[in-house]
Design a protein around this motif. Sequence first.
Motif, PDB file in Angstrom:
ATOM      1  N   ALA B 120     -51.475 -32.674 -22.706  1.00 38.76           N
ATOM      2  CA  ALA B 120     -51.431 -31.685 -22.116  1.00 38.76           C
ATOM      3  C   ALA B 120     -51.052 -30.790 -21.495  1.00 38.76           C
ATOM      4  N   GLY B 121     -49.453 -31.605 -21.391  1.00 34.62           N
ATOM      5  CA  GLY B 121     -48.404 -31.126 -20.489  1.00 34.62           C
ATOM      6  C   GLY B 121     -47.996 -31.609 -19.458  1.00 34.62           C
ATOM      7  N   TYR B 122     -49.315 -32.349 -18.502  1.00 35.36           N
ATOM      8  CA  TYR B 122     -49.396 -32.974 -17.360  1.00 35.36           C
ATOM      9  C   TYR B 122     -48.987 -33.927 -17.174  1.00 35.36           C
ATOM     10  N   GLU B 123     -47.152 -34.228 -17.194  1.00 34.32           N
ATOM     11  CA  GLU B 123     -46.771 -35.450 -17.302  1.00 34.32           C
ATOM     12  C   GLU B 123     -47.196 -36.265 -15.571  1.00 34.32           C
ATOM     13  N   ASN B 124     -47.001 -35.508 -14.735  1.00 38.29           N
ATOM     14  CA  ASN B 124     -47.121 -36.577 -13.109  1.00 38.29           C
ATOM     15  C   ASN B 124     -48.368 -36.983 -13.813  1.00 38.29           C
ATOM     16  N   LEU B 125     -50.113 -35.669 -13.945  1.00 39.35           N
ATOM     17  CA  LEU B 125     -51.288 -36.963 -13.897  1.00 39.35           C
ATOM     18  C   LEU B 125     -50.802 -37.981 -14.537  1.00 39.35           C
ATOM     19  N   PHE B 126     -50.749 -37.799 -15.740  1.00 40.49           N
ATOM     20  CA  PHE B 126     -50.189 -39.101 -16.377  1.00 40.49           C
ATOM     21  C   PHE B 126     -49.261 -40.630 -16.073  1.00 40.49           C
ATOM     22  N   MET B 127     -48.578 -40.258 -15.395  1.00 40.58           N
ATOM     23  CA  MET B 127     -47.929 -41.035 -14.125  1.00 40.58           C
ATOM     24  C   MET B 127     -48.726 -41.631 -13.132  1.00 40.58           C
ATOM     25  N   VAL B 130     -51.642 -43.406 -14.579  1.00 39.09           N
ATOM     26  CA  VAL B 130     -50.986 -45.367 -14.886  1.00 39.09           C
ATOM     27  C   VAL B 130     -50.583 -45.972 -14.381  1.00 39.09           C
ATOM     28  N   LYS B 131     -50.063 -45.155 -12.780  1.00 40.49           N
ATOM     29  CA  LYS B 131     -49.989 -45.970 -11.904  1.00 40.49           C
ATOM     30  C   LYS B 131     -50.989 -46.944 -11.535  1.00 40.49           C
ATOM     31  N   ASP B 132     -51.937 -46.722 -11.166  1.00 45.61           N
ATOM     32  CA  ASP B 132     -52.985 -47.312 -11.045  1.00 45.61           C
ATOM     33  C   ASP B 132     -53.877 -47.964 -11.550  1.00 45.61           C
TER      34      ASP B 132
ATOM     35  N   LEU D  33     -42.919 -47.261 -19.578  1.00 47.45           N
ATOM     36  CA  LEU D  33     -42.962 -45.684 -19.230  1.00 47.45           C
ATOM     37  C   LEU D  33     -43.328 -44.969 -17.697  1.00 47.45           C
ATOM     38  N   ALA D  34     -44.652 -45.576 -17.047  1.00 49.98           N
ATOM     39  CA  ALA D  34     -45.055 -45.400 -16.389  1.00 49.98           C
ATOM     40  C   ALA D  34     -44.081 -45.443 -14.369  1.00 49.98           C
ATOM     41  N   PRO D  35     -44.894 -45.163 -14.146  1.00 56.50           N
ATOM     42  CA  PRO D  35     -44.280 -45.897 -12.651  1.00 56.50           C
ATOM     43  C   PRO D  35     -43.498 -47.340 -12.365  1.00 56.50           C
ATOM     44  N   LYS D  36     -45.078 -47.832 -12.182  1.00 56.02           N
ATOM     45  CA  LYS D  36     -44.003 -49.788 -11.972  1.00 56.02           C
ATOM     46  C   LYS D  36     -43.041 -50.367 -12.010  1.00 56.02           C
ATOM     47  N   TYR D  37     -43.056 -50.331 -14.029  1.00 55.87           N
ATOM     48  CA  TYR D  37     -41.348 -50.340 -14.899  1.00 55.87           C
ATOM     49  C   TYR D  37     -40.825 -49.839 -14.881  1.00 55.87           C
ATOM     50  N   ASP D  38     -41.316 -48.161 -15.362  1.00 58.55           N
ATOM     51  CA  ASP D  38     -40.385 -46.723 -15.669  1.00 58.55           C
ATOM     52  C   ASP D  38     -38.489 -47.993 -16.214  1.00 58.55           C
ATOM     53  N   ILE D  39     -39.076 -47.218 -17.549  1.00 57.14           N
ATOM     54  CA  ILE D  39     -37.920 -47.558 -18.286  1.00 57.14           C
ATOM     55  C   ILE D  39     -36.678 -46.407 -17.807  1.00 57.14           C
ATOM     56  N   GLU D  40     -37.127 -44.863 -17.560  1.00 55.26           N
ATOM     57  CA  GLU D  40     -36.202 -44.555 -17.732  1.00 55.26           C
ATOM     58  C   GLU D  40     -34.992 -44.318 -16.262  1.00 55.26           C
ATOM     59  N   ARG D  41     -35.037 -45.758 -15.738  1.00 57.58           N
ATOM     60  CA  ARG D  41     -34.146 -45.556 -14.700  1.00 57.58           C
ATOM     61  C   ARG D  41     -33.247 -46.501 -15.393  1.00 57.58           C
ATOM     62  N   PHE D  42     -33.157 -46.889 -16.912  1.00 57.52           N
ATOM     63  CA  PHE D  42     -31.535 -46.992 -17.566  1.00 57.52           C
ATOM     64  C   PHE D  42     -31.529 -45.881 -18.947  1.00 57.52           C
ATOM     65  N   GLY D  43     -32.074 -45.119 -18.132  1.00 54.39           N
ATOM     66  CA  GLY D  43     -31.745 -43.710 -19.310  1.00 54.39           C
ATOM     67  C   GLY D  43     -32.325 -43.845 -20.316  1.00 54.39           C
ATOM     68  N   ALA D  44     -33.354 -44.589 -20.521  1.00 55.93           N
ATOM     69  CA  ALA D  44     -33.800 -44.874 -22.219  1.00 55.93           C
ATOM     70  C   ALA D  44     -35.066 -43.729 -21.651  1.00 55.93           C
ATOM     71  N   LEU D  45     -35.492 -42.637 -22.746  1.00 58.29           N
ATOM     72  CA  LEU D  45     -36.121 -41.940 -23.202  1.00 58.29           C
ATOM     73  C   LEU D  45     -36.878 -42.339 -24.582  1.00 58.29           C
ATOM     74  N   ASN D  46     -38.499 -41.749 -23.777  1.00 58.05           N
ATOM     75  CA  ASN D  46     -39.090 -42.359 -25.452  1.00 58.05           C
ATOM     76  C   ASN D  46     -39.018 -40.597 -26.328  1.00 58.05           C
ATOM     77  N   ILE D 127     -37.850 -55.142 -21.689  1.00 57.32           N
ATOM     78  CA  ILE D 127     -37.565 -54.213 -21.158  1.00 57.32           C
ATOM     79  C   ILE D 127     -35.633 -55.368 -21.221  1.00 57.32           C
ATOM     80  N   ASP D 128     -35.848 -56.440 -21.375  1.00 55.98           N
ATOM     81  CA  ASP D 128     -35.121 -57.570 -21.849  1.00 55.98           C
ATOM     82  C   ASP D 128     -34.820 -57.098 -22.985  1.00 55.98           C
ATOM     83  N   GLY D 129     -35.299 -57.323 -24.028  1.00 53.28           N
ATOM     84  CA  GLY D 129     -35.448 -57.043 -24.909  1.00 53.28           C
ATOM     85  C   GLY D 129     -34.683 -55.690 -25.692  1.00 53.28           C
TER      86      GLY D 129
END
Lengths: 275, 361, 119, 163
Positions: B120-127, B130-132, D33-46, D127-129
Amino acid sequence: MISVILTIFAPILGGFVYGIERIVRARMQSRMGPPLMQPFYDFFKLMDKRPIMIHSFHALMGIMYFIAEWFALAVLLLGNDLLIAVFFHVIAVLALVIGASSVRSSYSVLGALRELMHMISYEPLMVLMVVSFYLVVGSFDIKDVLHYNGYPILDLPLVFIAFLLTIPMLLQKSPFDVAEAHQEIIGGPEIEYSGPFYEALYTGKWIEYIYVFTFAFLFGGSHYWLGAILVIFAFLFINLLDNSTARLDFRRMVKFAWIVLIPMAALNVILLALI
Amino acid sequence: MGNKIVVPFGSQHIALPEPVSFLFDTKNEIITNVKVDVGYVHRGIEKAAITKFEFTNVSYLLTRICGFCSITHAGGYHHGIEKLLDVEAPKRAEYIRLIITELDRIHSHLLANAHVAEVAGYENLFMQGVKDREIVMDLLENITGNRIQYDIYTIGGVRRDISKETAEYIKKQLLKLKDKVLKVYDFYDTDYTFGLKTKGISYISLDDAKKYNVVGPIARASGLATDARAEFDYLPYDEVGFEIQTRTEGDVWARNIVRQMEVIHSIDLILRAIDNLPEGDIKVKYKGRPKGETFVRVEAPRGECFYYLKGNGTKVLERVRVRVPTYSNIPILKELFVGEKYSDAQPIVLSFDPCMSCTAR
Amino acid sequence: MINPNVEIFETTLEKVVEDIKNWYDYKKYHYVTINGVDEGGKLRIDWIFADYNEKNKMYVFRVTDVSFDTLIPSIANIIPSAWMAEWELRDMFDVEVENTQKGIFIKDPNIVAPLRKDK
Amino acid sequence: MGFFSKFRKKSPWILHYNTGGCNGCDIEILATLAPKYDIERFGALNRGNPKQADILLVTGPVTKNCRDVLRRLYLEMPEPKVVVAMGACGHGGGVFRHLYNVENGVDNIIPVDVWIPGCAPNPRALIDGIVEAIKIWEKKSKDKEYMKNHSKEMIKNLGVNDD
């Protein structure tokens, strides 16, 4: 002199703005985020990719977008008519639209049509804003705006708010990132560009950042500190907005622009003209 | 915009984690016709289960039908095979099974909801969602040793016990999770732009839900109180006080809310299950070969999952039939698109939480 | 052995659609799936239903001894969501079912009827 | 372009395609992609767009229905590119090996550079891969592999002779 330097280094400055924005966005999403130089890493990587083009006209239009965008900024900064800068920006976006609709990919075509909807929404407002500057300052020239002794923000509060809410349309941010819509049409107009040609679009976006924030800066008049505050406020505000809203439909965007934003700005202009 | 544009959605698309292809005919971005292809993931698991694997090993194959509901597939299979072998798992094993199944449901629901927010374009809510979810993943890794494919079921019980310390840890973490989930729940419930994007989209009435035999959170969002946990005896859900969660709105928004309500209810169920965890063995021995046939219904995160097993007294089963929740939701999903905007197609698909690897097997 | 709460209605291929039509009430019963079993050269087809209100209760309409070249009637006009199971039946056993096409799951023409034991 | 290659390792854009796996790997990609591992730290984007991607992340055994899509995605990506096969199924089919609708692993269709083992691989393994893939990607770029044409054998394997 400073404006010449600013114009020449606009892509680099824009890259840094984009880098900061990516970090700010990541922190707002409780992530670490990429390094500050990330946009430049992307830039150099794209330069090294094998160039693949759909057809030469399509690639040309991508480069046209970049050049026209830069030219619009040059016109804006080098002290020409503000109105002409707005029209050059229109040309830049049109190049993007023409290029995107010249390929067969349906995502690209949808993106081009949506980009037109963007233009319908924000261009009248940009013109209104320039006109309101004229009413306040008495000139279309950026130098006169920057030497204006009053506070344009106090004369044009509604225009500023309307402009603030237009920035998401210009920079493809969340409530109105309709044309880019990564989860729907995967970048829209830019989908078919690759390698060095995509680079033109990528850096064109950075210039757009400078273009937009220059307008925000103008609301400070000759008080540069006020301009800087307004720019930082606008930057944080749109990032906050980006992170706290879902993407809306393009119909809603056009409605919002024409029912709320444009009457609001027009009201400000009318009041200004009456007084 | 555009007289008629044919927009492909899949089989490779950023909003889809798995291959399924929709072909939309759009007019002014309104969908006028849709073609669905669900067969991309077909691997032939039903055939392999009756030829290549012995009945003791079929479970490993069946859990790999789908990563989200792997534990449900193991549950369905083991319930059936234990009936055929005439063994009964000890009470403690049943409770551990229940705990893992509900933890799996929590992580699946949180991800599904977050994914709807993402498209839905709400990236923050996704994050945030998934964090929880990482809390649950940690718990699962703690109990079973793996994050996705647990394989904790075995015929006649479970492989691993939950120690006292782990039980305490689970309780502590789940209480923490509950607070966080309630916070995110608030966003799904009251956020204005998210509501604009999801409320009233792809409405399913109660009558339609019954006619099309919709299952799972999609049915419950339309007010149809169907849940295999209440309609079939397979784990001690009655003892921990299971209740069906329903809403009546029947749109994308309601499906998210139902899933979020179920997450909270699942947390309660696990807490109660841990409090009443009986003492005793976690495994019993069995002997013999499966003979006869049995019908099993279990509740996957996406809805009712049906198993039919037939054994003929040999090591290899004669027929394994799996009917998964998405399989029975696809027919109504196909009907829903016509008349909706293309920009709403992704939330509609993801609100069904489609599991193509289950559907095609 | 079989679950004690499963009620099996033995019927024939000609009568099965009529039987289901007379018995089925979408407000009370829940269509689950159609299942085919190869019983040594003959096909057995089950139409499986569950009950919304009664716990553990299931109903099965069973037709045995169907040869692989007979036309199997469709119940898609009684239960609109049944088409998928019918298409799958056709793919998996290579039997003719009314109003179906081949290729929902198996698109390779070299693979024919994987669930049949003679192929 | 030696100067530009310096920046290479910091911006891998990922294209992810599931070729019939069980979703387990795809869940872990979302978790990455999510906060705990956050692959964007390495500049990677999906990116989700083959034309702008550098790393093709394939999960699952390749089913016969997915084969052509995978091949097309690989060919659409501009060089230099790296293919990462994720999960046990990608390595010769895993538990699905020799099922009738399965092609037994990603390397039967396209050349693979990095294998990530596990069922499902931990996000840390992923991430290692990716880091491993970046090294290979750098080497490919230094060798200017993208200037060469595909070898005849590979063209035959990809089956693009008659495309």
